[in-house]
Design an enzyme around this catalytic site. Structure first.
Site, PDB file in Angstrom:
ATOM      1  N   LYS A 229       1.205  -1.336  -0.066  1.00  0.00           N
ATOM      2  CA  LYS A 229       0.132  -0.270   0.126  1.00  0.00           C
ATOM      3  C   LYS A 229       1.100   1.220   0.331  1.00  0.00           C
ATOM      4  CE  LYS A 229      -4.396   0.953   0.077  1.00  0.00           C
ATOM      5  NZ  LYS A 229      -5.455  -0.003  -0.040  1.00  0.00           N
TER       6      LYS A 229
ATOM      7  N   GLY B 194     -21.272   6.171   3.466  1.00  0.00           N
ATOM      8  CA  GLY B 194     -19.891   6.189   2.026  1.00  0.00           C
ATOM      9  C   GLY B 194     -20.683   6.261   0.870  1.00  0.00           C
TER      10      GLY B 194
ATOM     11  N   VAL C  98     -18.017   3.887  -4.815  1.00  0.00           N
ATOM     12  CA  VAL C  98     -17.954   2.047  -4.584  1.00  0.00           C
ATOM     13  C   VAL C  98     -19.237   2.606  -4.058  1.00  0.00           C
ATOM     14  CG1 VAL C  98     -17.426  -0.013  -3.076  1.00  0.00           C
ATOM     15  CG2 VAL C  98     -15.534   1.290  -4.400  1.00  0.00           C
TER      16      VAL C  98
ATOM     17  N   TYR D 299     -21.225   4.629  -3.490  1.00  0.00           N
ATOM     18  CA  TYR D 299     -22.928   4.651  -4.459  1.00  0.00           C
ATOM     19  C   TYR D 299     -23.278   3.458  -5.489  1.00  0.00           C
ATOM     20  CZ  TYR D 299     -26.126   6.918  -8.040  1.00  0.00           C
ATOM     21  OH  TYR D 299     -27.299   7.036  -8.439  1.00  0.00           O
TER      22      TYR D 299
END
Length: 350
Positions: free
Chosen positions: A80, A185, A189, A191
């Site tokens: 990451k 949120g 993603v 939505y």
């Protein structure tokens, strides 16, 4: 700032601190494990309060990527990157080109992709300086034509498939019609997940820090808007966290009522002990690194080659992986996170 004795350090193979004076870039790249292949993981840009918070995040997220790839059956390791900065005002072309240079300097041990605060445009800028980037251009889509390299639709599809499996196992429901879901949120993603749920007949309650995202869900999906605090305590069937991590914590556990937690956010549990508390309550939690693997599946096929149909079939396998986790958890009376960790380790050591 200690590394080897850091509480989130888990035998990481490499932690690289990146600074470019000209652009103001301050970033950290962490490679957790490359046993199964090069470490693939997104590049996040976030206004961390300090370097310690950024280090915490990149160490936890890179470990999660190792387990995510292992559970998804991918020939990849875990890594990451985090950039310290506000994605709404600190971006520049030169900054992401500099970041691409740092990725290239790692010689392919780390492959980067989009994450919170970054997208296709930023990956394209990084791609000017490195070969080791995915999601920077267009790709073939199922049914013909081309699409953006953005992997968020695959992530959302995988979360939907995993959520459906969790509902089947915990609530014994095959049909999602009338299912009550709280989605926290509503980015790319969140939505898309809400859209899948709406199409399946679910009723939605939503919150997002961006009011425009909430209005869009209300107008287009018939969702019910709720406040940041109220989203946790709703009398719903599923709580779906799709924003930042550590949202299952000592405070939110006091009000959470949903019997299923299944969402896209990484590192949803603030502490490992919270997994035990959820299990004790009878709340079925889908481990985030199992349920949100659709994106890395998508970009892995971009990197290694494959068809849109292969991508879709692989993403649909997320449901079977979660079914194994849930059934093992029930048989062993053990929380789902410990079962998912054990299954990932089995695959790493195979």
């Amino acid at each position: 700032m200690p590394i080897f004795t850091h509480p989130e350090f888990d035998h990481h193979e490499q932690v690289q601190f990146c600074h470019d004076k000209a652009t103001g870039l301050k970033a950290i790249i962490a490679v957790h494990n490359t046993r199964l292949g090069p470490a693939l993981g997104g590049c996040r840009m976030w206004p961390y309060a300090d370097e310690q918070q950024a280090l915490n995040d990149v160490l936890r997220l890179s470990r999660g990527m190792t387990y995510k790839s292992a559970l998804a059956g991918l020939p990849l390791g875990g890594g990451k990157a985090v950039i310290i900065g506000d994605p709404r005002k600190d971006k520049s072309e030169a900054l992401f080109q500099a970041m691409g240079g740092f990725v290239e300097s790692m010689g392919g041990r780390y492959i980067t992709a989009a994450d919170s605060g970054t997208g296709v445009a930023e990956m394209a800028l990084m791609g000017q300086r490195t070969r080791h980037v995915v999601g920077a251009g267009t790709r073939e889509q199922l049914g013909g034509g081309t699409r953006s390299g953005d992997p968020s639709p695959a992530t959302a599809l995988g979360v939907f498939i995993g959520l459906r499996e969790a509902v089947l196992q915990r609530l014994e429901r095959h049909d999602l019609t009338g299912l009550r879901v709280a989605v926290q949120g509503l980015g790319q993603v969140g939505y898309n997940l809400a859209r899948h749920l709406k199409e399946a007949g679910a009723e939605l309650w939503v919150h997002d820090i961006q009011e425009a995202n909430v209005r869009r869900a209300v107008d287009e999906l018939g969702a019910h808007a709720v406040s940041a605090l109220d989203i946790y305590g709703l009398d719903v069937d599923v709580f779906s966290p799709c924003a930042m991590g550590a949202i299952i914590n000592d405070e939110t556990l006091q009000v959470l009522r949903a019997p299923v937690i299944a969402g896209a956010a990484n590192n949803q549990l603030a502490k490992a002990s919270h997994a035990d508390e959820l299990w004790r309550r009878g709340c079925l939690h889908a481990p985030d690194y199992a349920i949100n693997a659709g994106g890395i599946i998508d970009v892995s096929y971009e990197y290694n080659g494959g068809t849109p149909e292969q991508v879709r079939q692989h993403v649909e396998g997320i449901g079977e992986t979660l079914r194994q986790i849930f059934l093992r958890a029930k048989a062993q009376d053990m929380n789902t996170t410990r079962i998912a960790d054990s299954l990932a380790q089995e695959r790493l050591n195979a």
